[in-house]
Design an enzyme around this catalytic site. Structure first.
Site, PDB file in Angstrom:
ATOM      1  N   GLU A   1       0.804  -1.233   0.000  1.00 17.68           N
ATOM      2  CA  GLU A   1       0.000   0.000   0.000  1.00 17.68           C
ATOM      3  C   GLU A   1       0.833   1.278   0.000  1.00 17.68           C
ATOM      4  O   GLU A   1       0.774   2.070   0.950  1.00 17.68           O
ATOM      5  CB  GLU A   1      -0.933   0.031   1.218  1.00 17.68           C
ATOM      6  CG  GLU A   1      -1.952  -1.070   1.243  1.00 17.68           C
ATOM      7  CD  GLU A   1      -2.908  -0.968   2.442  1.00 17.68           C
ATOM      8  OE1 GLU A   1      -2.866   0.033   3.182  1.00 17.68           O
ATOM      9  OE2 GLU A   1      -3.702  -1.906   2.624  1.00 17.68           O
TER      10      GLU A   1
ATOM     11  N   GLU B   1      -5.254  -8.580   0.965  1.00 16.01           N
ATOM     12  CA  GLU B   1      -5.838  -8.195   2.260  1.00 16.01           C
ATOM     13  C   GLU B   1      -7.333  -7.998   2.090  1.00 16.01           C
ATOM     14  O   GLU B   1      -7.779  -7.336   1.145  1.00 16.01           O
ATOM     15  CB  GLU B   1      -5.266  -6.872   2.795  1.00 16.01           C
ATOM     16  CG  GLU B   1      -3.880  -6.953   3.341  1.00 16.01           C
ATOM     17  CD  GLU B   1      -3.402  -5.639   3.973  1.00 16.01           C
ATOM     18  OE1 GLU B   1      -4.235  -4.819   4.417  1.00 16.01           O
ATOM     19  OE2 GLU B   1      -2.176  -5.438   3.991  1.00 16.01           O
TER      20      GLU B   1
HETATM   21  O1  IFM Z   1      -3.775  -2.813   9.347  1.00 19.32           O
HETATM   22  C1  IFM Z   1      -3.785  -2.306   8.044  1.00 19.32           C
HETATM   23  C2  IFM Z   1      -2.632  -2.884   7.249  1.00 19.32           C
HETATM   24  O2  IFM Z   1      -1.423  -2.635   7.849  1.00 19.32           O
HETATM   25  C3  IFM Z   1      -2.626  -2.292   5.862  1.00 19.32           C
HETATM   26  N1  IFM Z   1      -3.907  -2.424   5.233  1.00 19.32           N
HETATM   27  C4  IFM Z   1      -5.060  -1.979   5.984  1.00 19.32           C
HETATM   28  C5  IFM Z   1      -5.068  -2.638   7.342  1.00 19.32           C
HETATM   29  C6  IFM Z   1      -6.299  -2.186   8.134  1.00 19.32           C
HETATM   30  O3  IFM Z   1      -6.273  -0.815   8.361  1.00 19.32           O
END
Ligand code: IFM
Length: 475
Positions: free
Chosen positions: A176, A377
């Site tokens: 990200e 994710e």
């Molecule tokens: O916890 C975070 C992660 O580190 C990166 N993506 C989003 C998640 C939730 O906020």
């Protein structure tokens, strides 16, 4: 489609093609703790978390889930869960404390052991090289605002590749980059805490350059595994049909999605609408040779999806976990609610159909340039007790996961809206409740509850649901 309960588990399992990966994802800084143990150097996040007011309720990441000392127990939890793959991140300052120069034997050993334990448990390792913990000495030299961080990142990636490349099945360069730029350099709500707004854009280019150089460094190191990147994507919608809302939604879509994916997948930055060109000027100056370095062939594309975003004109009630910031109030837009959807603990809309829509949008945008894709994710936080005496009934999380996975599978199956997208797997964010950055321990995303006083792990109902899903597909 009903996606809850035991029948739904069978239905969902039947939709998983053979070889589809079920996994969980995590990040070093959020779980490891032991920040000064075993020769680890400090990161920009260590320093940020120490600043009063930066983390909700002054929570400290110093211990987090104590995963550094409890990795075997956590691997055991994953083995019992029955997942195929674990996506973890390697802490750069743990294996190269200064971000340049010597490597730290104890740090390298820690990940060696973790990888071996995973393989012994039949779990395939997916390693992320950068999940936000920049070594502090590099942050002091400007972090990702400094071009040389990209070169340092490639050197570190090469060393990780040489050491772990015989066993890691998948490599993710960056996690990200949009969150790093927006939260860390533009708005100041994450490390390193700068509020440069659009002047933060060089941090985009340098991260992307770091990504491209790291891909080449991993390949030169002869790693056996596939290589990709994990980008956060949100479909962006205007709050109304007003021209200004539509224009600003386009600008937000550039900032949120396209300035990261376009150069990686297409080899150029997107063209901003005329009125927004001055904001994006620094990206327009990227050299052809940088763009060639960024535009490397990838074995897979990692998609992190949480929710769609609605954009409205003018400053408004945007908020971060630590409140509305002064920088946010200087922006010409704000994000607005989706009243039609329920929300997570963070207040994010629960909109699983937008995952299918997003997959369609990605394929429309990138066509044949879109590699096979993992959802790297997907998950949700909900208010849950700090202390428990047994599995908690987190049906809201089960619904969230089942509906998101269900929509992704439906969209990418024959006849689905994104049937031409090759979906390889799904990683739940996350195994353990953990340190949720500026929100401290207030947002619990885990399949497993963690008591942050005793560090006891207690699987939630969602853990047993995911376990049932993993088992059902083999039945
Ligand atoms: O916890 C975070 C992660 O580190 C990166 N993506 C989003 C998640 C939730 O906020």
């Amino acid at each position: 489609m009903t996606v809850q309960g035991s029948v739904a588990v069978q239905v969902l399992a039947a939709r998983l093609s053979p070889g589809f990966t079920l996994g969980v994802a995590s990040a070093a800084f959020q779980i490891e703790g032991s920040l000064s143990a075993g020769g680890r150097g400090p990161s920009g996040w260590d320093a940020f978390a120490e600043k009063p007011g930066s983390i909700l309720d002054g929570h400290s990441p110093a211990v987090a889930c104590d995963h550094y000392n409890r990795a075997p127990e956590d691997v055991e939890l994953m083995r019992a869960l029955g997942i195929d793959s674990y996506r973890f991140s390697i802490s750069w300052p743990r294996i190269q404390p200064d971000g340049t120069g010597p490597f730290n034997a104890a740090g390298l050993d820690f990940y060696d052991r973790l990888i071996d334990q995973l393989l012994e448990a039949g779990i395939s390792p997916m390693a992320t090289l950068y999940h936000w913990d920049t070594p502090l000495p590099l942050e002091h030299r400007g972090g990702w605002m400094n071009r040389s961080t990209a070169e340092r990142f490639a050197e570190y990636s090469a060393a990780a590749g040489r050491r772990f490349g015989d066993r890691v099945a998948q490599w993710v360069t960056l996690n990200e980059p949009v969150s790093v730029t927006l939260n860390g350099y533009a708005l100041g709500v994450h490390a390193p805490g700068h509020d440069l707004l659009f002047k933060a854009l060089p941090s985009v280019h340098h991260q992307l350059l770091g990504h491209g150089l790291a891909v080449q460094a991993l390949r030169a190191a002869g790693v056996k595994g596939g290589i990709g990147v994990a980008n956060l994507h949100s479909p962006v919608r205007p709050a109304s049909r007003k021209i200004s809302d539509r224009l600003l939604a386009k600008v937000f879509d550039l900032m949120m999605n396209r300035v990261y994916a376009d150069p990686i997948l297409l080899g150029h930055y997107p063209k901003p609408p005329l009125i927004a060109r001055p904001w994006f000027r620094s990206l327009g100056k990227a050299s052809d040779s940088d763009l060639r370095n960024i535009h490397q062939p990838l074995d897979f594309y990692g998609l992190n999806y949480y929710c769609p975003v609605k954009v409205a004109t003018g400053p408004g009630p945007d908020h971060s976990p630590v409140g509305t910031t002064e920088a946010m109030a200087r922006l010409p837009f704000h994000t607005a609610d989706f009243p039609e959807y329920g929300t997570t603990g963070f207040g994010w809309p629960v909109a699983p159909e937008h995952l299918g829509i997003l997959l369609r949008e990605l394929k429309d945008r990138y066509g044949a340039a879109l590699p096979p894709l993992y959802i790297t994710e997907s998950g949700a936080s909900f208010p849950e007790p700090d202390h428990v005496s047994g599995p908690i009934a987190d049906t809201n999380r089960i619904d969230y996961l089942a509906s998101h996975l269900g929509h992704a599978l439906a969209a990418t199956s024959p006849g689905g809206i994104a049937e031409d997208v090759e979906l390889l797997g799904y990683y739940v964010w996350t195994l353990l409740d953990n340190f949720e950055w500026a929100a401290g321990f207030s947002q619990r995303f885990g399949l497993v509850h963690v008591d942050f006083d005793t560090l006891e792990r207690t699987p939630k109902d969602s853990y047993y649901w995911y376990q049932a899903l993993a088992r059902a597909r083999r039945a």
